[in-house]
Design a protein around this motif. Structure first.
Motif, mmCIF file in Angstrom:
data_model
loop_
_atom_site.group_PDB
_atom_site.id
_atom_site.type_symbol
_atom_site.label_atom_id
_atom_site.label_comp_id
_atom_site.label_asym_id
_atom_site.label_seq_id
_atom_site.Cartn_x
_atom_site.Cartn_y
_atom_site.Cartn_z
ATOM 1 N N TYR A 1 0.365 -1.327 0.272
ATOM 2 C CA TYR A 1 0.244 0.603 0.353
ATOM 3 C C TYR A 1 1.130 1.008 0.227
ATOM 4 O O TYR A 1 0.542 2.222 -0.574
ATOM 5 N N ASP A 2 2.100 1.393 0.192
ATOM 6 C CA ASP A 2 2.968 2.116 0.546
ATOM 7 C C ASP A 2 2.889 2.522 -0.969
ATOM 8 O O ASP A 2 3.762 4.316 -1.128
ATOM 9 N N LEU A 3 3.974 2.024 -1.620
ATOM 10 C CA LEU A 3 4.752 1.750 -3.166
ATOM 11 C C LEU A 3 3.301 2.577 -4.081
ATOM 12 O O LEU A 3 3.606 3.185 -4.769
ATOM 13 N N LEU A 4 2.215 1.545 -3.127
ATOM 14 C CA LEU A 4 0.793 2.367 -4.345
ATOM 15 C C LEU A 4 1.029 3.710 -4.247
ATOM 16 O O LEU A 4 -0.170 4.604 -5.301
ATOM 17 N N GLN A 5 1.480 4.301 -3.046
ATOM 18 C CA GLN A 5 1.110 6.305 -2.516
ATOM 19 C C GLN A 5 1.695 6.468 -3.350
ATOM 20 O O GLN A 5 1.795 7.804 -3.114
ATOM 21 N N MET A 6 3.126 5.605 -4.252
ATOM 22 C CA MET A 6 4.174 6.813 -4.298
ATOM 23 C C MET A 6 3.582 7.196 -5.930
ATOM 24 O O MET A 6 3.895 6.368 -5.855
ATOM 25 N N PRO A 7 4.942 8.382 -6.340
ATOM 26 C CA PRO A 7 4.544 8.260 -8.070
ATOM 27 C C PRO A 7 5.502 7.106 -8.907
ATOM 28 O O PRO A 7 6.292 6.449 -7.784
ATOM 29 N N LYS A 8 4.701 7.062 -9.669
ATOM 30 C CA LYS A 8 5.133 5.354 -10.075
ATOM 31 C C LYS A 8 5.570 5.723 -11.306
ATOM 32 O O LYS A 8 5.644 6.627 -12.079
#
Length: 354
Positions: free
Chosen positions: A70-77
């Motif tokens: 979930y943390d990665l999903l909130q970061m710039p992709k």
């Protein structure tokens, strides 16, 4: 397009661990779906549990952290359209023969990977001045019978490669969550390097101040030029310039007349500049038409050549790719005892009937 009532299948090289080749000669689109993406494993698949959705970053960082999906999903992709090629692709073609999975030409596939750049991720943890490499460990583990011990899969990247903007921790492939067999929930994606660098099922990243010496770093995935000596050995990294003749198939019987020769070509440095074909054992070469179907620094290109066969008989067709760094496929493969990086000029034989 192939008739969907007649579908190609992966070719099995081993079942435990599972290693399967893509039916590369029968795929017409530049984006390969999961069902046709090759499989390369050292161990059986890990069982996905809640802890698999976390990975940790520690070692020579200023602030060790643990990240959840979930943390990665909130970061710039970041999206990267990229091929993956097993370092052992085409191993079966080496002469003299070498041990290992006898891959033909299908240990290669490509698609769109989506995730977070390591460069962005390490902004959260920082890096100490003495940081030199990042060691990635996967959740996959088991007995490596060739080494006689239980191991997990670990490899490292130098900081310069790890912090390239297109080196990512991916969680999607072709806009869908990565499948278990391809590294879910997190897979490292490393552009321009052979697939062994793109560690699956990432469990941890350990930043170290030394050169990592794990067995999948310094024993396997190393070019050994001699059968009985480790002299002049060096690590497998960048993908060699290479090509495949997809159609016609090797040892096809064709009718006299016009035939379209088709294939793909790729490289781990720059881009493919030229593809050439020869019908006289390399004495003269003719340039094929390159079709850049998709815009990416890391994908293969498709090529075609219209050939008219006037005279019945048996023919040998050669193909070579040349990249923007003037690397060309050689007439003879660089033999090495573990069978990595095969990129001899591609060859098929056809018979023309009147």
């Amino acid at each position: 397009m192939y008739n969907r009532s007649v579908r190609p299948f992966l070719t099995t090289r081993s079942l435990a661990p599972e290693n399967q080749e893509s039916p590369i000669h029968f795929l017409t689109k530049p984006i390969i779906s999961y069902e046709y993406f090759y499989l390369r494993n050292h161990f059986n698949y890990p069982t996905l549990k809640e802890e698999n959705f976390f990975f940790s970053i520690g070692g020579e960082v200023t602030q060790p952290q643990t990240f959840h999906l979930y943390d990665l999903l909130q970061m710039p992709k970041r999206k990267v359209l990229m091929l993956l090629e097993c370092a052992g692709n085409k191993r079966s073609k080496f002469e003299p023969k070498v041990y290992g999975e006898q891959w033909e030409e299908g240990a290669i596939s490509q698609g769109v990977w989506e995730g977070v750049s390591l460069k962005d991720l390490f902004q959260y943890t920082g890096l100490k001045a003495q940081a030199k490499e990042i060691v990635f460990e996967g959740y996959d583990f088991g007995e490596d019978k060739s080494k006689g011990k239980y191991l997990s899969y670990k490899r490292s990247l130098p900081l310069s490669k790890a912090l390239h903007e297109d080196t990512i921790i991916a969680y999607k492939y072709n806009d869908q969550p990565i499948s278990l067999k391809h590294g879910a929930p997190f897979r490292l994606i490393v552009p321009h390097w052979y697939g062994m660098a793109s560690v699956k099922w990432v469990k941890s990243m350990d930043v170290v101040s030394y050169s990592f010496q794990g067995p999948y770093q310094t024993e396997d995935y190393v070019y050994y030029p001699y059968e009985d000596s480790d002299i002049d050995a060096y690590p497998v990294t960048t993908i060699n310039v290479n090509s495949i003749i997809k159609a016609p198939l090797n040892f096809s019987i064709l009718k006299k007349g016009e035939h379209t020769i088709k294939g793909i070509a790729w490289t781990g440095m720059g881009n493919v500049r030229k593809v050439e074909l020869s019908l006289d054992h390399g004495q003269t070469w003719m340039e094929a038409k390159i079709e850049q179907e998709i815009k990416s620094h890391y994908s293969w290109v498709s090529w075609t050549f219209l050939w008219e066969f006037h005279k019945p008989g048996e023919y040998t067709l050669l193909c070579r790719a040349i990249d923007s760094h003037n690397r060309a496929q050689p007439m003879e493969a660089f033999w090495n005892r573990k069978g990595y990086g095969y990129n001899r000029i591609s060859e098929i034989k056809v018979k023309i009937e009147g």
